[in-house]
Motif scaffolding. Structure first.
Motif, PDB file in Angstrom:
ATOM      1  N   ASP A 185       0.801  -1.227   0.000  1.00 33.53           N
ATOM      2  CA  ASP A 185       0.000   0.000   0.000  1.00 33.53           C
ATOM      3  C   ASP A 185       0.833   1.276   0.000  1.00 33.53           C
ATOM      4  N   VAL A 186       2.162   1.165  -0.187  1.00 31.05           N
ATOM      5  CA  VAL A 186       2.984   2.369  -0.135  1.00 31.05           C
ATOM      6  C   VAL A 186       4.264   2.149  -0.958  1.00 31.05           C
ATOM      7  N   VAL A 187       4.745   3.236  -1.564  1.00 34.72           N
ATOM      8  CA  VAL A 187       6.020   3.218  -2.285  1.00 34.72           C
ATOM      9  C   VAL A 187       6.991   4.095  -1.496  1.00 34.72           C
ATOM     10  N   GLY A 188       8.166   3.569  -1.218  1.00 41.07           N
ATOM     11  CA  GLY A 188       9.144   4.358  -0.460  1.00 41.07           C
ATOM     12  C   GLY A 188      10.508   3.693  -0.475  1.00 41.07           C
ATOM     13  N   GLY A 189      11.498   4.418  -0.006  1.00 41.67           N
ATOM     14  CA  GLY A 189      12.864   3.869   0.031  1.00 41.67           C
ATOM     15  C   GLY A 189      13.625   4.396   1.229  1.00 41.67           C
ATOM     16  N   VAL A 190      14.697   3.711   1.571  1.00 35.25           N
ATOM     17  CA  VAL A 190      15.550   4.135   2.680  1.00 35.25           C
ATOM     18  C   VAL A 190      17.006   3.913   2.294  1.00 35.25           C
ATOM     19  N   ALA A 191      17.857   4.869   2.614  1.00 37.14           N
ATOM     20  CA  ALA A 191      19.304   4.657   2.528  1.00 37.14           C
ATOM     21  C   ALA A 191      19.861   4.869   3.925  1.00 37.14           C
ATOM     22  N   VAL A 192      20.618   3.884   4.415  1.00 38.43           N
ATOM     23  CA  VAL A 192      21.219   3.963   5.749  1.00 38.43           C
ATOM     24  C   VAL A 192      22.730   4.126   5.574  1.00 38.43           C
ATOM     25  N   PHE A 193      23.302   5.044   6.344  1.00 36.43           N
ATOM     26  CA  PHE A 193      24.728   5.369   6.193  1.00 36.43           C
ATOM     27  C   PHE A 193      25.501   5.028   7.458  1.00 36.43           C
ATOM     28  N   ALA A 194      26.675   4.409   7.273  1.00 38.88           N
ATOM     29  CA  ALA A 194      27.542   4.115   8.413  1.00 38.88           C
ATOM     30  C   ALA A 194      28.241   5.380   8.891  1.00 38.88           C
ATOM     31  N   ASP A 195      28.300   6.387   8.002  1.00 39.03           N
ATOM     32  CA  ASP A 195      29.083   7.583   8.290  1.00 39.03           C
ATOM     33  C   ASP A 195      28.201   8.824   8.151  1.00 39.03           C
ATOM     34  N   GLU A 196      28.203   9.680   9.163  1.00 41.32           N
ATOM     35  CA  GLU A 196      27.324  10.847   9.176  1.00 41.32           C
ATOM     36  C   GLU A 196      27.669  11.848   8.057  1.00 41.32           C
ATOM     37  N   ALA A 197      28.964  12.015   7.741  1.00 38.14           N
ATOM     38  CA  ALA A 197      29.356  12.992   6.717  1.00 38.14           C
ATOM     39  C   ALA A 197      28.769  12.616   5.355  1.00 38.14           C
ATOM     40  N   LEU A 198      28.783  11.319   5.046  1.00 42.79           N
ATOM     41  CA  LEU A 198      28.232  10.860   3.773  1.00 42.79           C
ATOM     42  C   LEU A 198      26.713  11.076   3.749  1.00 42.79           C
ATOM     43  N   TYR A 199      26.069  10.814   4.885  1.00 47.08           N
ATOM     44  CA  TYR A 199      24.628  11.066   5.000  1.00 47.08           C
ATOM     45  C   TYR A 199      24.310  12.533   4.709  1.00 47.08           C
ATOM     46  N   ARG A 200      25.130  13.459   5.256  1.00 46.45           N
ATOM     47  CA  ARG A 200      24.864  14.893   5.055  1.00 46.45           C
ATOM     48  C   ARG A 200      24.953  15.262   3.571  1.00 46.45           C
ATOM     49  N   GLN A 201      25.925  14.657   2.878  1.00 49.42           N
ATOM     50  CA  GLN A 201      26.023  14.901   1.426  1.00 49.42           C
ATOM     51  C   GLN A 201      24.790  14.340   0.714  1.00 49.42           C
ATOM     52  N   ALA A 202      24.403  13.132   1.110  1.00 54.26           N
ATOM     53  CA  ALA A 202      23.262  12.478   0.453  1.00 54.26           C
ATOM     54  C   ALA A 202      21.986  13.285   0.675  1.00 54.26           C
TER      55      ALA A 202
END
Ligand SMILES: *Cc1c(COP(=O)(O)O)cnc(C)c1O
Length: 387
Positions: A208-225
């Motif tokens: 009933d829903v479309v969605g995605g998740v990206a999980v990062f081991a490193d906070e700096a990479l997450y901030r760029q993403a």
């Protein structure tokens, strides 16, 4: 606490607070001053605009970072947009990717697009020997891309060995772990830098829903993403995040049930005379069985089966639905050769291990005896009534 408990209880409300995560269905947030708004708009920890982030999304992001043993997570509008966000974050024009051969068709299509428009090349490897990474390595290589359990043939790469080799050579490792869910495997524990999920599948879990998740081991990479996700305009709508949270609470119940049923159905199909092959990593005959046993705490709920006439078998099914997606409560079947993998050339199909006789069965949470009864009647050419 156990993963099952952490999935079931995303928040720890104080007395008087709501037991579950509220839906913040707002696009906008009010600020005391223009300066505060300016500051909030460049801070991923603040909420300024729901196209950048939202408290409901954040609850899901924290839960997924926790379940995957990552630092931070980003909830996006689809699995594909999680993928494209990660690729845009890491790659520049002319870069090179090393990827496993057996991959979700949409990922291959995305790689082809990157090659065509951005000169980003991909070398495909089996994913069983870390030497494949060093052999494929170029000065422009930036990324190793794997799937924990590959769609649809259930190939399981040697993630720990390959990720270690990638790290040694300065590459990032991204793993699409949609089929494994954080219940069966946590790729970050095995050296991955990024884990990607199509939340459309098991995390949402109810078709009933479309969605995605990206999980990062490193906070700096997450901030760029996060910045790239804003540029791409793919931050998830809060209602989608709310539905995925609702699904996540029962993830362990659903996935355990589906895995048990899939194991039973795979065994029975393998013994059926009308079935020529069954690809399920839980079967000892599967090429990835030993790696899967070591890496995963369950073999997943996707079975690729080969029959003489795939279209006829699928048309004969009554309870099990012909439908494109998977990972929900209802069992679905699909013909990868003409659907999920339709953009692939004959050569690419061979590389991905997809034949035209192949049917992908995505097992849901129905009673396994009812599923087997339907499969059995659909396999029998006489179509005799069992009544
Ligand atoms: C479905 C799927 C995707 C794409 O996800 P969407 O939510 O449909 O965009 C990516 N990877 C795998 C393994 C999938 O099954």
């Amino acid at each position: 606490m156990h993963r099952e408990t952490r999935a079931a209880r995303l928040t720890a409300p104080a007395p008087g607070q709501p037991v579950t995560v509220p839906l913040y269905q707002t696009s906008n947030f009010r600020f005391e001053s223009p300066q505060e708004l300016t500051r909030a708009m460049s801070d991923p920890d603040s909420f300024a605009y729901s196209g950048y982030g939202n408290p409901t999304n954040r609850a899901l992001e924290q839960a997924m970072a926790d379940l995957e043993q990552g630092e931070k997570a980003l909830v996006t509008a689809s699995g594909s947009s999680a993928l494209s966000t990660v690729l845009q974050t890491i790659l520049r024009h002319g870069d090179h990717i090393i990827a496993q051969k057996a991959l979700y068709g949409g990922t291959v299509a995305m790689f082809n697009h990157l090659a065509d428009r951005w000169g980003i090349e991909v070398t495909y490897v089996d994913g069983v020997d870390p030497a494949e990474v060093s052999t494929a390595l170029r000065p422009s290589t930036k990324l190793l891309f794997l799937e924990t359990i590959a769609n649809p043939i259930g190939h399981v790469p040697d993630l720990p060995a390959l990720a270690a080799e990638a790290k040694q050579n300065g590459l990032l490792t991204a793993v699409d772990s949609t089929f494994a869910t954080p219940l069966l495997c946590r790729p970050i524990e095995h050296g991955a830098d990024i884990v990607i999920h199509s939340a459309t599948k098991y995390l949402g879990g109810h078709h009933d829903v479309v969605g995605g998740v990206a999980v990062f081991a490193d906070e700096a990479l997450y901030r760029q993403a996060w910045k790239h996700a804003i540029n791409l305009g793919v931050v998830a709508d809060p209602f989608a995040a709310w539905l995925i949270i609702r699904g996540l609470k029962t993830l362990p119940l659903r996935v355990n049930r589906a895995c048990e049923s899939a194991a039973m159905l795979a065994e029975r199909m393998a013994a059926h005379p009308a079935v020529s092959a069954v690809h399920y990593p839980g079967l000892p005959t599967h090429a990835s069985h030993a790696r899967a046993t070591k890496l995963l705490s369950g073999y997943g709920a996707i079975i690729a089966t080969e029959v003489a006439d795939a279209q006829q078998f699928m048309g004969n099914l009554e309870l099990i639905m012909n439908a494109s997606s998977l990972g929900g409560t209802e069992t679905t079947v699909m013909h990868p050769g003409t659907t999920s993998h339709r953009h692939l050339t004959a050569d690419e199909l061979r590389t991905a291990g997809v034949s035209q006789n192949m049917v992908r069965i995505a097992v849901g949470v129905e009673h396994p005896d009812d599923l087997w009864a339907d499969i059995e009647q659909a396999l029998s050419p006489a179509r005799t009534s069992r009544a």
